[in-house]
Every structure is written in structure tokens, then in C-alpha cells.
Design a protein around this motif. Structure first.
Motif, PDB file in Angstrom:
ATOM      1  N   HIS A  37      71.242  21.689  10.293  1.00 57.69           N
ATOM      2  CA  HIS A  37      72.444  21.764   9.458  1.00 57.69           C
ATOM      3  C   HIS A  37      72.841  20.343   9.069  1.00 57.69           C
ATOM      4  O   HIS A  37      72.642  19.403   9.833  1.00 57.69           O
ATOM      5  CB  HIS A  37      73.586  22.441  10.222  1.00 57.69           C
ATOM      6  CG  HIS A  37      73.821  21.846  11.578  1.00 57.69           C
ATOM      7  ND1 HIS A  37      73.078  22.188  12.692  1.00 57.69           N
ATOM      8  CD2 HIS A  37      74.695  20.903  12.001  1.00 57.69           C
ATOM      9  CE1 HIS A  37      73.491  21.492  13.733  1.00 57.69           C
ATOM     10  NE2 HIS A  37      74.475  20.691  13.347  1.00 57.69           N
ATOM     11  N   TYR A  38      73.414  20.184   7.914  1.00 60.90           N
ATOM     12  CA  TYR A  38      73.932  18.894   7.476  1.00 60.90           C
ATOM     13  C   TYR A  38      75.435  18.921   7.264  1.00 60.90           C
ATOM     14  O   TYR A  38      76.167  18.095   7.794  1.00 60.90           O
ATOM     15  CB  TYR A  38      73.267  18.445   6.160  1.00 60.90           C
ATOM     16  CG  TYR A  38      71.858  17.960   6.318  1.00 60.90           C
ATOM     17  CD1 TYR A  38      71.546  16.930   7.194  1.00 60.90           C
ATOM     18  CD2 TYR A  38      70.828  18.534   5.578  1.00 60.90           C
ATOM     19  CE1 TYR A  38      70.245  16.485   7.338  1.00 60.90           C
ATOM     20  CE2 TYR A  38      69.522  18.092   5.721  1.00 60.90           C
ATOM     21  CZ  TYR A  38      69.242  17.069   6.597  1.00 60.90           C
ATOM     22  OH  TYR A  38      67.959  16.633   6.746  1.00 60.90           O
ATOM     23  N   CYS A  39      75.903  19.859   6.472  1.00 58.89           N
ATOM     24  CA  CYS A  39      77.312  19.784   6.088  1.00 58.89           C
ATOM     25  C   CYS A  39      78.237  20.291   7.199  1.00 58.89           C
ATOM     26  O   CYS A  39      79.389  19.889   7.274  1.00 58.89           O
ATOM     27  CB  CYS A  39      77.567  20.532   4.775  1.00 58.89           C
ATOM     28  SG  CYS A  39      77.325  22.307   4.848  1.00 58.89           S
ATOM     29  N   TRP A  40      77.742  21.172   8.058  1.00 59.88           N
ATOM     30  CA  TRP A  40      78.594  21.696   9.121  1.00 59.88           C
ATOM     31  C   TRP A  40      78.815  20.646  10.207  1.00 59.88           C
ATOM     32  O   TRP A  40      77.887  19.912  10.582  1.00 59.88           O
ATOM     33  CB  TRP A  40      77.962  22.939   9.754  1.00 59.88           C
ATOM     34  CG  TRP A  40      78.846  23.566  10.802  1.00 59.88           C
ATOM     35  CD1 TRP A  40      79.898  24.399  10.604  1.00 59.88           C
ATOM     36  CD2 TRP A  40      78.742  23.392  12.222  1.00 59.88           C
ATOM     37  NE1 TRP A  40      80.477  24.761  11.804  1.00 59.88           N
ATOM     38  CE2 TRP A  40      79.785  24.158  12.815  1.00 59.88           C
ATOM     39  CE3 TRP A  40      77.890  22.674  13.053  1.00 59.88           C
ATOM     40  CZ2 TRP A  40      79.980  24.213  14.192  1.00 59.88           C
ATOM     41  CZ3 TRP A  40      78.087  22.729  14.430  1.00 59.88           C
ATOM     42  CH2 TRP A  40      79.127  23.503  14.977  1.00 59.88           C
ATOM     43  N   SER A  49      77.664  23.812   1.867  1.00 58.77           N
ATOM     44  CA  SER A  49      77.072  23.234   0.663  1.00 58.77           C
ATOM     45  C   SER A  49      75.601  22.850   0.794  1.00 58.77           C
ATOM     46  O   SER A  49      74.882  22.824  -0.192  1.00 58.77           O
ATOM     47  CB  SER A  49      77.878  22.005   0.231  1.00 58.77           C
ATOM     48  OG  SER A  49      77.937  21.064   1.287  1.00 58.77           O
ATOM     49  N   CYS A  50      75.147  22.549   1.995  1.00 60.37           N
ATOM     50  CA  CYS A  50      73.776  22.022   2.089  1.00 60.37           C
ATOM     51  C   CYS A  50      72.728  23.133   2.126  1.00 60.37           C
ATOM     52  O   CYS A  50      71.583  22.899   1.781  1.00 60.37           O
ATOM     53  CB  CYS A  50      73.632  21.110   3.305  1.00 60.37           C
ATOM     54  SG  CYS A  50      73.524  21.970   4.895  1.00 60.37           S
ATOM     55  N   ARG A  51      73.081  24.312   2.572  1.00 61.94           N
ATOM     56  CA  ARG A  51      72.239  25.520   2.627  1.00 61.94           C
ATOM     57  C   ARG A  51      71.068  25.390   3.605  1.00 61.94           C
ATOM     58  O   ARG A  51      70.139  26.205   3.565  1.00 61.94           O
ATOM     59  CB  ARG A  51      71.702  25.912   1.246  1.00 61.94           C
ATOM     60  CG  ARG A  51      72.676  25.816   0.100  1.00 61.94           C
ATOM     61  CD  ARG A  51      73.964  26.559   0.346  1.00 61.94           C
ATOM     62  NE  ARG A  51      73.867  28.010   0.233  1.00 61.94           N
ATOM     63  CZ  ARG A  51      74.891  28.845   0.416  1.00 61.94           C
ATOM     64  NH1 ARG A  51      76.089  28.337   0.724  1.00 61.94           N
ATOM     65  NH2 ARG A  51      74.744  30.133   0.317  1.00 61.94           N
ATOM     66  N   LEU A  52      71.094  24.395   4.452  1.00 60.45           N
ATOM     67  CA  LEU A  52      69.956  24.217   5.366  1.00 60.45           C
ATOM     68  C   LEU A  52      70.018  25.169   6.562  1.00 60.45           C
ATOM     69  O   LEU A  52      69.025  25.410   7.216  1.00 60.45           O
ATOM     70  CB  LEU A  52      69.892  22.758   5.861  1.00 60.45           C
ATOM     71  CG  LEU A  52      68.648  22.401   6.670  1.00 60.45           C
ATOM     72  CD1 LEU A  52      67.370  22.601   5.860  1.00 60.45           C
ATOM     73  CD2 LEU A  52      68.716  20.972   7.186  1.00 60.45           C
ATOM     74  N   CYS A  53      71.179  25.699   6.843  1.00 63.60           N
ATOM     75  CA  CYS A  53      71.353  26.474   8.069  1.00 63.60           C
ATOM     76  C   CYS A  53      71.048  27.956   7.874  1.00 63.60           C
ATOM     77  O   CYS A  53      71.475  28.782   8.679  1.00 63.60           O
ATOM     78  CB  CYS A  53      72.781  26.305   8.581  1.00 63.60           C
ATOM     79  SG  CYS A  53      73.997  27.060   7.481  1.00 63.60           S
ATOM     80  N   ILE A  65      73.954  31.858   5.552  1.00 60.27           N
ATOM     81  CA  ILE A  65      74.161  30.527   6.135  1.00 60.27           C
ATOM     82  C   ILE A  65      74.915  30.695   7.470  1.00 60.27           C
ATOM     83  O   ILE A  65      75.981  31.313   7.524  1.00 60.27           O
ATOM     84  CB  ILE A  65      74.905  29.570   5.172  1.00 60.27           C
ATOM     85  CG1 ILE A  65      76.196  30.167   4.617  1.00 60.27           C
ATOM     86  CG2 ILE A  65      73.993  29.111   4.076  1.00 60.27           C
ATOM     87  CD1 ILE A  65      77.043  29.175   3.839  1.00 60.27           C
ATOM     88  N   CYS A  67      76.472  28.670   9.258  1.00 62.45           N
ATOM     89  CA  CYS A  67      77.734  27.950   9.456  1.00 62.45           C
ATOM     90  C   CYS A  67      78.930  28.747   8.960  1.00 62.45           C
ATOM     91  O   CYS A  67      80.056  28.481   9.357  1.00 62.45           O
ATOM     92  CB  CYS A  67      77.698  26.599   8.767  1.00 62.45           C
ATOM     93  SG  CYS A  67      77.609  26.688   6.966  1.00 62.45           S
TER      94      CYS A  67
END
Ligand code: FES
Length: 531
Positions: A37-40, A49-53, A65, A67
Motif C-alpha cells: 500500500h502507498y496512500c494508506w 488513490s494509489c490502488r496498490l492494495c 481496495i 484500505c
């Protein structure tokens, strides 16, 4: 509580928690269950916003997501499926599309989440042939933070931090699409007392502190867990140490004390450890009245002889001790024991005061005022009256806070003392009137415990060694007590042993010693706080 399953493992969650919050609370996030995760961030609002999670949740056709997806009872989550892996690869490819990939010269290398996740979840090749977006390098956002626009992945942690934690809101996202850029508002600069936290929050190398920039590679640093000694909040931190030098302070998470934050003043306070005015030798006044360097043991013996003479001639009632509230509980306990054994009438603690705020910074500018109170020290204002009234002939002082404007204000009232013994980390005007001065270890150079404003006892650890003969204040006092012939001070000074002895003999510290406080501290048995 509700139960849910992640990759076949069952976890408990509280109603309303998201998947990431529940995994974080269970202590397995990125430590057993990997959901990059980036934005969390656990202490900021959710951005999504980053959608990585993204994870797969049974019953949902699309990936969710983690988060921002609340846990429901008997929810089943998969974090390692092919769909999840493909989504992560896609997100990483997009994030790296415009990233300069200048890891070799980036200060974040070694602790960069973009680097880590690119290796763990990304793909090794880029498919784009378009030129990367050019943006500004080395943008000064304020006095403490330098911004590299090309490296930013727009996770907006820094923006949310400024809005939600100090509440200053200097940062925002400007423009749209692939022109979007973090910046300060026109005419503003990032200049709040917590500004440097944005560098910790930045998962990439976009925001760096002017203080630490290019000073050291992080893989060469040892992170030594300790506690800030700047005020009575006792924020948890890591000292970044290499080659017997502290390069930085970064916050260490303690939800009961400082969440994941550190004020800028505390972050930069490591500079006092290597300050040019450290007291680095034992000093004693010679026959001509000059303060000269002498061997440590010789100064201890000379100081003990002066003190003994005063006690023998005038009695212990004219002797007083003034501790510093930046001393450890173990230092203070030893000091109190020495004063009691001498039969003096008062143990006092001098405390520096200053500005406070609603977040972390406390008015008491010392880490252990509550510990001093719990150990029976009275406020130094009381001894000031005794000194001015001529009721004190011999004084043992740790630190120089006694000279602060709210107390003595200068050395004038100390000039006529028969005996003034000073133990300190740094030189001060006390040099003008002291009969003996003994160097003391800084908090960054010793083991022990501090009791913070709310009564939480927390451990400090040595990150560096002084380059001269110096001991903890407690050890110096034990040496002095031993030279005075006081019983039970022989055999040296061991902070662990002293903390155990304190736990046995002071009710508030019952069961609390260096072997039991752990990394997050433990509350005093009967803390009345203060501060
Ligand atoms: Fe979930 Fe960024 S961490 S979208």
C-alpha cells in the motif's frame, strides 16, 4: 468482534474496520500478510488513490481496495491470487511510468517503498517508449523539506498530514491528470513544527529533510530504539547511528504516546549530543582558584572531601541536592538515596519550561519531571529561596537548569557557597563558581528509564559512546557517595540493577524495571502525571 479469513488464516476485526486496519491491528500487515500500500497510513484518513492494495474478496466480481473495504463477518479475502498479482503489476507499471528511476543517487534508497514493491510485485521491464515526464528537482518547500517532483507518486500522504495532524494545510495537489503536482499554496511555505514528518510519510524519495539529505546511506545506519528527551511527552524514536555518530532521529510508533509522529525540535535535538560545548573532562578548582582539568577519580575525591568537611562542621542540614528532570529514574533514585544517606533536608529537581501545543509538545522541557515527582523530589523553586536566604552551604547540582530565568537566573547567588559540585553534559556558567565539575553521559549515551507526563515509564538505550571518560549521573553520584563513605554505594553503578532496586523500594515503580518496560513502556502504579 467479527471474524474474517485472509489467505486461509482467521482474524478478528472490530465492526467498521477496513481490511487493512484489521490486519494492522492484528500486527500482521506486511509482516505475515502482504498487502502492499502507498496512500494508506494508519494515522491518516483514507485516500484510496494509489490502488496498490487491491485484494480479491469472495462474493465480489471486481478486486477491492483493502484500505477502504470494511470487514464483514465471515468475509474471505485472498491476497496472493493471480488476479491480485496482475493488478499489482499493472499499478506498479503505471507508477513507474514517469518515475526517474534514479535510485543510485536517491536518498530514499534502502527504505523506499517504490523500490521494495517494484522488486516484490512489479515487472522488470517497462513497455512504454514515450519520454518520461520532466518535472522540477530540488524544490524548497520550506526551511526543512526539499521536494523532488519527478519522484512523487501522488499518494497525498503529505497533503493529508498537513491538513489533519498539525492542521496547517500548506500542501495541496495542483493541476490535473499527468500534470498533477504536489506543491505549497502560492505565497505559503511548509513551515510548521511537525513539517519533517512528511519525509517519513513519503513512501518514495520525493520529500527529504534538508537535515539528513545525503548525509548517510540508510543501510549503514543502526536504528537504536529510544525516547526523545526534549519534553515530558517522551516521544518514541529511533536514533540512526553509524560510526559512533547519530545521523538522525525518526519516530517510532507508540499509539499511547506519539502515534507515529515527532516534532521537528525533537527530531533535530540529536545535535546536542555532538555539540562543541560538551563537558568532556573533570574539573577542579586549584590553589589559585582556577578551574583546571584533573583526573576523574581525583575530582571525585576532592569533591567528597569538601562535602564531608561541610557536613562534619555544620551538619547535613546545609547540604542540598538539585537534580535535573532530564535525568533517568535510575539517576534520580541514586541521587535521592545519596541525599537521604547524607541526612540532608531536601532533594529538589530543576525543570526547564517552554512553549506547548495541543499535539505532542509539552510545557515541561525535560523527559522525566513525573519520575522526579514520583521519587520524592520537590520543585527547585523551594531551594532557590533557601540558597538566597543563606541556608545552603553546599550544593550538588546535576545540569544547569537552576540558572534558568524562573529560578536563580544567574550564578550570583551561588558565588558564596562553600561547596558547589556540578555534574553536567554540557558546559555552562556554573563553571564560573563551581568547585568541581564532572562530565555526565547524555541520554543518547546511557541506559535507563524516563517517566513521561502521563506516568508512562519508557526505556532509553545508548546509541553512541562519549569520546572521553564520562558516566551516567547516577554513576557519578554513586562514586561520590562511595568516596563520602556512605554505606551501600560500593560496587559501581548498574542501571538494570538500580531499576530493580527502585522497583522494590518505591511503591509507584513496583514491578517496573528495565527488564519489564519493553519497547512501548508501562504505566506507573500510581501515576499522578503532571506536566
Ligand atoms: Fe489502498 Fe492506496 S493503499 S488505494
Amino acid at each position: 468482534m467479527i471474524r474474517f479469513t485472509v489467505d486461509g488464516r482467521e482474524f478478528d476485526a472490530e465492526e467498521g474496520q477496513t481490511i487493512l486496519q484489521a490486519l494492522d491491528a492484528a500486527g500482521v500487515l506486511m509482516d505475515g500478510v502482504d498487502v502492499p500500500h502507498y496512500c494508506w497510513h494508519p494515522k491518516l484518513s483514507i485516500d484510496g488513490s494509489c490502488r496498490l492494495c487491491q485484494v480479491e474478496v469472495e462474493g465480489f466480481s471486481k478486486l477491492q481496495i483493502a484500505c477502504d473495504t470494511p470487514v464483514t463477518d465471515r468475509m474471505v479475502v485472498h491476497t496472493t491470487s493471480d488476479r491480485v498479482s496482475a493488478a499489482r503489476e499493472g499499478v506498479m507499471e503505471l507508477l513507474l511510468l514517469n518515475h526517474p528511476l534514479d535510485c543510485a543517487i536517491c536518498d530514499q534508497a534502502g527504505e523506499c517503498k517504490l523500490q521494495d514493491y517494484a522488486f516484490a510485485y512489479g515487472v522488470a521491464r517497462s513497455r512504454t517508449r514515450e519520454p518520461k515526464r520532466a518535472a522540477k528537482k530540488r524544490v524548497d518547500l520550506g526551511p526543512t523539506i526539499v521536494f523532488d517532483q519527478e519522484r512523487c507518486i501522488l499518494c497525498r500522504r503529505c497533503v493529508r498530514f498537513c491538513r489533519e495532524v498539525p492542521g496547517t494545510g500548506e500542501l495541496s495537489v495542483f493541476a490535473r491528470g499527468d500534470r498533477s503536482m504536489i506543491d505549497v499554496f502560492p505565497g505559503a511555505e511548509l513551515d510548521n513544527p511537525y513539517s519533517m514528518n512528511v519525509a517519513d510519510l513519503c513512501p518514495v524519495g520525493a520529500l527529504t529533510t534538508r537535515d539528513f539529505r545525503f548525509k548517510a546511506r540508510v543501510w549503514n545506519l543502526e536504528d537504536v530504539p529510544s525516547v526523545c528527551s526534549g519534553c515530558s511527552n517522551g516521544c518514541n524514536l529511533y536514533m540512526g547511528v553509524a560510526s559512533n555518530r547519530i545521523y538522525r532521529h525518526v519516530p517510532r510508533r507508540n499509539d499511547a504516546v506519539n502515534d507515529t509522529w515527532l516534532c521537528d525540535a525533537g527530531r533535530l535535538s540529536y545535535a546536542e549530543v555532538g555539540a562543541a560545548h560538551r563537558l568532556d573532562q573533570a574539573l577542579a578548582r586549584d590553589a589559585e582558584g582556577m578551574l583546571v582539568a584533573r583526573p576523574y577519580r581525583e575530582v571525585i575525591d576532592a569533591a567528597a572531601a569538601r562535602l564531608r568537611r561541610v557536613v562534619d562542621v555544620k551538619g547535613p542540614g546545609v547540604v542540598a541536592g538539585v537534580a535535573s528532570a532530564r535525568g533517568t529514574n535510575e539517576d534520580l533514585f541514586t541521587f535521592k538515596r545519596m541525599l537521604d544517606a547524607l541526612g540532608t533536608e531536601g532533594a529538589y529537581v530543576a525543570l526547564r519550561r517552554g512553549e506547548s501545543d495541543e499535539l505532542l509538545v509539552k510545557e515541561e522541557k525535560a523527559p522525566n519531571a513525573a519520575g522526579a515527582r514520583a521519587l520524592g523530589f520537590a520543585e527547585a523553586e523551594q531551594v532557590v529561596e533557601r540558597i538566597r536566604g543563606g541556608a545552603v552551604d553546599a550544593l550538588v547540582v546535576v545540569g544547569s537548569e537552576l540558572l534558568d530565568p524562573g529560578l536563580l537566573g544567574s550564578v550570583d547567588a551561588l558565588a558564596d557557597l562553600d561547596t558547589l559540585i556540578v555534574i553536567d553534559t554540557h558546559k555552562s556558567d556554573l563553571e564560573l563558581v563551581a568547585h568541581a565539575m564532572l562530565p555526565e553521559r547524555h541520554a543518547a549515551e546511557q541506559r535507563g528509564t524516563f517517566t513521561n507526563h502521563s506516568g508512562r515509564v519508557q526505556a532509553i538505550a545508548p546509541g553512541v559512546e562519549p569520546g572521553w571518560e564520562a558516566y551516567e549521573a547516577g554513576a557519578v553520584l554513586a562514586h561520590l557517595a562511595s568516596a563520602l563513605g556512605l554505606a551501600s554505594f560500593e560496587g559501581g553503578y548498574d542501571p538494570v540493577g538500580v531499576s530493580k532496586s527502585m522497583a522494590r523500594s518505591v511503591a509507584a515503580f513496583e514491578g517496573i524495571d528495565l527488564s519489564t518496560v519493553g519497547e512501548q513502556g508501562i504505566a506507573l502504579r500510581s501515576a499522578d502525571g503532571g506536566g
